[in-house]
Design a protein around this motif. Structure first.
Motif, mmCIF file in Angstrom:
data_model
loop_
_atom_site.group_PDB
_atom_site.id
_atom_site.type_symbol
_atom_site.label_atom_id
_atom_site.label_comp_id
_atom_site.label_asym_id
_atom_site.label_seq_id
_atom_site.Cartn_x
_atom_site.Cartn_y
_atom_site.Cartn_z
ATOM 1 N N ALA A 61 -7.945 4.991 3.220
ATOM 2 C CA ALA A 61 -8.337 4.107 3.083
ATOM 3 C C ALA A 61 -7.859 2.501 3.712
ATOM 4 C CB ALA A 61 -8.285 4.554 1.494
ATOM 5 N N TRP A 62 -6.085 3.326 3.297
ATOM 6 C CA TRP A 62 -5.372 1.733 3.981
ATOM 7 C C TRP A 62 -5.640 1.718 5.101
ATOM 8 C CZ3 TRP A 62 1.010 3.098 4.314
ATOM 9 C CH2 TRP A 62 1.248 2.383 4.916
ATOM 10 N N SER A 90 -12.610 -2.770 7.942
ATOM 11 C CA SER A 90 -13.318 -2.018 7.844
ATOM 12 C C SER A 90 -14.473 -1.099 9.107
ATOM 13 C CB SER A 90 -14.427 -2.473 7.442
ATOM 14 O OG SER A 90 -15.266 -3.272 8.265
ATOM 15 N N GLU A 132 -8.862 0.703 6.703
ATOM 16 C CA GLU A 132 -9.949 0.623 6.213
ATOM 17 C C GLU A 132 -10.486 -0.421 5.124
ATOM 18 O OE1 GLU A 132 -14.721 0.219 4.592
ATOM 19 O OE2 GLU A 132 -13.819 1.533 6.496
ATOM 20 N N LEU A 133 -8.769 -0.770 5.156
ATOM 21 C CA LEU A 133 -8.903 -2.182 4.412
ATOM 22 C C LEU A 133 -8.437 -3.033 4.912
ATOM 23 C CD1 LEU A 133 -6.911 -0.910 0.976
ATOM 24 C CD2 LEU A 133 -9.239 -1.683 1.018
ATOM 25 N N ARG A 150 -11.505 -7.364 7.643
ATOM 26 C CA ARG A 150 -10.326 -7.385 7.683
ATOM 27 C C ARG A 150 -10.670 -7.251 5.546
ATOM 28 N NH1 ARG A 150 -5.893 -10.563 5.472
ATOM 29 N NH2 ARG A 150 -3.826 -10.016 5.151
ATOM 30 N N ASP A 151 -10.197 -6.032 4.268
ATOM 31 C CA ASP A 151 -10.364 -6.804 3.270
ATOM 32 C C ASP A 151 -9.272 -8.379 2.677
ATOM 33 O OD1 ASP A 151 -9.408 -6.033 0.315
ATOM 34 O OD2 ASP A 151 -11.384 -4.231 0.577
ATOM 35 N N THR A 201 1.052 -0.977 0.234
ATOM 36 C CA THR A 201 0.084 -0.534 -0.034
ATOM 37 C C THR A 201 0.708 1.139 0.053
ATOM 38 O OG1 THR A 201 -1.448 -1.023 1.560
ATOM 39 C CG2 THR A 201 -1.926 1.109 1.288
ATOM 40 N N SER A 225 -8.677 -8.741 -0.961
ATOM 41 C CA SER A 225 -7.836 -8.542 -1.339
ATOM 42 C C SER A 225 -6.187 -9.109 -1.223
ATOM 43 C CB SER A 225 -7.963 -7.357 -1.756
ATOM 44 O OG SER A 225 -7.711 -5.892 -1.158
ATOM 45 N N PHE A 226 -6.104 -8.421 0.519
ATOM 46 C CA PHE A 226 -4.938 -8.537 1.075
ATOM 47 C C PHE A 226 -4.287 -10.623 1.052
ATOM 48 C CE2 PHE A 226 -5.408 -4.485 3.310
ATOM 49 C CZ PHE A 226 -4.553 -3.905 2.456
ATOM 50 N N GLU A 260 -0.653 -6.721 4.551
ATOM 51 C CA GLU A 260 -1.164 -5.829 4.109
ATOM 52 C C GLU A 260 -0.366 -4.601 4.803
ATOM 53 O OE1 GLU A 260 -3.224 -6.373 8.367
ATOM 54 O OE2 GLU A 260 -2.609 -7.085 6.608
#
Length: 185
Positions: free
Chosen positions: A93-94, A100, A96-97, A106-107, A33, A109-110, A117
């Motif tokens: 935004a970081w 949230s 939030e990933l 946790r997002d 990130t 996509s990581f 992350e």
């Protein structure tokens, strides 16, 4: 008897080029990130404290201190805010990933690996000629805290700024200039 050498010339000679200046630095975040322009907006930072905690044991009525764990202090920065607000927005935004605001998750996509992350930070200090004196590389960096942005009618000729406290796993001195190895005794 020891004589003191209190000459001004001796002191000046010990401070080559007038000493390191705290205003000659930059901070960058790269990796998973990245924050591309943070180096332009980070106007305050500090080399974090480093502590070796003692392990205390009693022996014959005395406390013996043994070097224990190394503790890396948090990295603190102050970021100036442009009118677009991208600087704070990217860090929020970081965060939030990582976790949230609403869902407390946790997002995905990581990926499933802890630490995916995290990013890498580099704090570089420069001399007056623009050459780097030292670079400190922060491994496993992520934003831990973003401070408020103070708004006030009294600060008409100021630029908004906010503090970020960064957590990280450890740091390494990437480069040093004019520093020799620790002398053996």
């Amino acid at each position: 008897m020891t004589t003191w050498n209190t000459s001004i010339d001796t002191f000046k000679g010990a401070l080559q080029y007038g000493g390191a200046r705290p205003a000659f630095f930059d901070f960058q975040v790269t990796g998973t990130t990245a924050i591309p322009n943070i180096k332009l907006y980070c106007n305050v930072s500090a080399l974090p404290p480093l502590t070796v905690t003692p392990i205390e044991r009693q022996y014959f009525g005395r406390t013996v201190k043994i070097p224990g764990d190394m503790v890396f202090g948090d990295l603190s920065t102050t970021i100036i805010q442009t009118e677009a607000g991208e600087e704070r927005g990217q860090i929020e935004a970081w965060m939030e990933l990582i976790n949230s605001h609403v869902g407390n998750i946790r997002d995905a996509s990581f990926g499933p690996e802890m630490g995916s992350e995290w990013s890498t930070g580099t704090l570089t200090q420069y001399d007056k000629s623009g050459s780097d004196i030292l670079s400190v590389g922060f491994t496993g960096l992520w934003p831990q805290t973003i401070s408020e942005i103070a708004l006030s009618y009294d600060t008409m000729s100021d630029i908004e700024q906010f503090d970020v406290t960064w957590a990280y796993q450890h740091y390494n001195i990437v480069g040093k200039k004019n520093i020799t190895d620790f002398p053996s005794q």
